[in-house]
Design an enzyme around this catalytic site. Structure first.
Site, mmCIF file in Angstrom:
data_model
loop_
_atom_site.group_PDB
_atom_site.id
_atom_site.type_symbol
_atom_site.label_atom_id
_atom_site.label_comp_id
_atom_site.label_asym_id
_atom_site.label_seq_id
_atom_site.Cartn_x
_atom_site.Cartn_y
_atom_site.Cartn_z
ATOM 1 C CE1 TYR A 147 -2.497 3.348 2.472
ATOM 2 C CE2 TYR A 147 -3.821 2.415 0.767
ATOM 3 C CZ TYR A 147 -3.670 3.355 1.575
ATOM 4 O OH TYR A 147 -4.474 4.377 1.831
ATOM 5 C CG ASP A 242 5.851 3.606 0.667
ATOM 6 O OD1 ASP A 242 4.811 3.654 0.187
ATOM 7 O OD2 ASP A 242 6.411 4.123 1.508
ATOM 8 C CE LYS A 270 2.322 5.025 8.040
ATOM 9 N NZ LYS A 270 0.898 5.135 8.482
HETATM 10 P P1 KE4 Z 1 -0.785 8.564 4.237
HETATM 11 O O1 KE4 Z 1 -1.268 9.314 3.043
HETATM 12 O O2 KE4 Z 1 -1.765 7.892 5.029
HETATM 13 O O3 KE4 Z 1 -0.152 9.277 5.208
HETATM 14 O O4 KE4 Z 1 0.379 7.245 3.958
HETATM 15 C C1 KE4 Z 1 0.066 6.293 3.150
HETATM 16 C C2 KE4 Z 1 1.155 5.267 3.042
HETATM 17 C C3 KE4 Z 1 2.086 5.118 2.057
HETATM 18 N N1 KE4 Z 1 2.901 4.033 2.273
HETATM 19 C C4 KE4 Z 1 2.913 3.303 3.354
HETATM 20 C C5 KE4 Z 1 3.857 2.149 3.313
HETATM 21 C C6 KE4 Z 1 1.915 3.359 4.231
HETATM 22 O O5 KE4 Z 1 1.704 2.347 5.315
HETATM 23 C C7 KE4 Z 1 0.874 4.440 4.214
HETATM 24 C C8 KE4 Z 1 -0.350 4.480 5.194
HETATM 25 N N2 KE4 Z 1 -0.532 3.456 5.952
HETATM 26 C C9 KE4 Z 1 -1.772 3.215 6.516
HETATM 27 C C10 KE4 Z 1 -1.776 2.204 7.624
HETATM 28 N N3 KE4 Z 1 -1.179 0.858 6.967
HETATM 29 C C11 KE4 Z 1 -2.332 4.392 7.082
HETATM 30 C C12 KE4 Z 1 -3.652 4.375 7.766
HETATM 31 C C13 KE4 Z 1 -5.033 4.769 7.254
HETATM 32 O O6 KE4 Z 1 -5.046 4.658 5.933
HETATM 33 O O7 KE4 Z 1 -5.756 5.434 8.114
#
Ligand code: KE4
Length: 431
Positions: A147, A242, A270
């Site tokens: 993801y 990523d 994060k």
């Molecule tokens: P954000 O756009 O949610 O800040 O980041 C996206 C993203 C990109 N790359 C990786 C490896 C990620 O894990 C994420 C976002 N992680 C999820 C939880 N596994 C965010 C939680 C959510 O969607 O509320």
């Protein structure tokens, strides 16, 4: 149903649903896949969070990764208060954004230049646009179950909420966009070779979570990342790591330090924002200098480099660097892993646990989980019941089998022991 009194949370959720889609600002928070209404959090402190009904939990979500120092860390709050006094945003350059960028480029030898954005999604989207702009090619390769945020190009066989909610892709992503995203299998270099072979000179980038965190934790096989780096170099394909989760998490220098890989572009997020909205993408100068205003690849953001987020991030990374937190984090995380394994031995259970540093997942399957296909053999119904039991036993996990538990600097041995005890009682109740 969790044994906790969640009356106030239910009232809030009903109210939220009247004005917010699904009552949430991010789908995974809806607790849909664990068949209950979501909990509303009043406050956090160290390793704990407290909901609006007064229930206390040991928190292993840690805001989905950012809070490696735990909730409401005094050092972060103090820094935020100091910066907030001066104003919250200027839409202009500030010193603190340089200081954070310097910390990142000093810590990641692969990152010569870094651009701040406001989310991991923005970081990944921008990194892919940059790779396409630099290469003049359109296609990208991602991996099933990985993801990279909710950018159109990534919502194909994605992990996290897309996997959790069983969304086959996402309406709104056009055919044309989808056909530019090729999907390989994590830990299967042949699947990448095959895609490259049938799309000669059309692939701009390979984007990967070097340690998967969005299908649960899935570590790379020993040679996989090395072979992927060699293959992308040979084929002149940009390799994007990523590291939104793994950056400053699995090691100070992230997965690229842990596994000794030199990616072309890295996405961060994060932890580098210390709990405030942030993302970043950075890498080799020859690519990054193609970004506007020096180069033609456009990318921008009103709140990019926001001083509050930069200050919280800078303070967080400074603590991680100065206190060298990783040996203690490793020790605590191993203590927890060993305790859960001991419980399963006592209860004659053989579920799978994957852990890399302070990110860990318990999969409700008897298979070793080394790729997407093995991860999805997990019994999500059993996970859901386990989730409820753990919540009732005062432990707050991600409400999905396909997410990661995070241990923070703030988790102490008492928390770990209590979690092991809660895990034993919860697993026992499932038998
Ligand atoms: P954000 O756009 O949610 O800040 O980041 C996206 C993203 C990109 N790359 C990786 C490896 C990620 O894990 C994420 C976002 N992680 C999820 C939880 N596994 C965010 C939680 C959510 O969607 O509320």
């Amino acid at each position: 149903m969790s044994g906790n009194n969640l009356k106030e949370s239910l009232t809030m959720f009903k109210r939220a649903r009247k004005v917010i889609p699904g009552g949430v600002n991010s789908p995974v928070r809806a607790f849909k896949s664990v068949g209950m209404n979501p909990v509303y959090i009043q406050r956090g402190e160290g390793s704990k969070i407290f909901d609006i009904d007064g229930n206390e939990y040991i928190d292993y979500v840690c805001s989905w990764g950012p809070l490696i120092l735990g909730h409401a860390d005094d050092r972060i709050l103090k820094k935020l208060a100091e910066y907030a006094q001066r104003g919250t945003s200027f839409g202009a350059n500030t010193k603190i954004e340089i200081k954070l960028a310097e910390l990142i480029t000093e810590t990641y030898s692969s990152i010569e230049l870094v651009r701040m954005v406001n989310s991991g999604t923005e970081a990944a989207m921008s990194a892919v646009r940059l790779a396409r702009g630099c290469s003049g090619r359109s296609k990208i390769i991602k991996f099933e179950g990985c993801y990279h945020g909710h950018g159109d190009s990534f919502l194909i066989k994605a992990g996290s909420g897309v996997l959790t909610l069983g969304i086959p892709g996402s309406p709104g992503v056009t055919e044309h966009t989808a056909q530019d995203t090729l999907v390989a299998r994590f830990n299967d270099i042949e699947s990448v070779e095959k895609l490259i072979g049938s799309n000669k000179s059309q692939i701009a980038a390979v984007i990967i979570e070097p340690v998967m965190g969005n299908a649960g934790v899935i570590p790379p096989d020993s040679e996989f990342l090395k072979n992927l780096r060699e293959l992308t170099l040979t084929e002149d394909i940009i390799l994007i790591f990523d590291e939104v989760i793994t950056g400053f998490r699995v090691a100070l220098g992230g997965a690229q330090e842990l596994y000794g890989i030199d990616p072309d572009i890295t996405c961060l997020g994060k932890i580098i924002g210390g709990g405030l909205p942030v993302g970043a993408f950075g890498g080799k100068r020859k690519y990054m200098e193609q970004l506007a205003p020096d180069g033609p690849v456009y990318q921008a953001g009103t709140l990019s480099g926001n001083p509050l987020a930069m200050a919280a991030g800078y303070e967080t990374l400074s603590v991680l660097i100065n206190d060298d937190v990783y040996p203690a984090l490793e020790k605590k995380s191993k203590l927890l892993e060993d305790g859960l394994k001991e419980n399963m031995k006592k209860l004659h259970l053989n579920y799978s646990i994957n852990r890399v540093g302070s990110m860990m997942s318990l999969f409700f399957t008897g298979h070793d989980v080394h790729d997407f296909d093995s991860a999805v053999t997990s019994d999500t119904g059993l996970f859901s019941r386990y989730f409820h039991e753990m919540l009732a036993n005062g432990v707050y996990l991600a409400p999905s089998q396909f997410e990661t538990s995070f241990i923070s600097v703030a988790h102490n041995n008492e928390d770990i022991e209590k979690t092991i005890e809660a895990n034993y009682l919860s697993l026992k109740s499932l038998k």
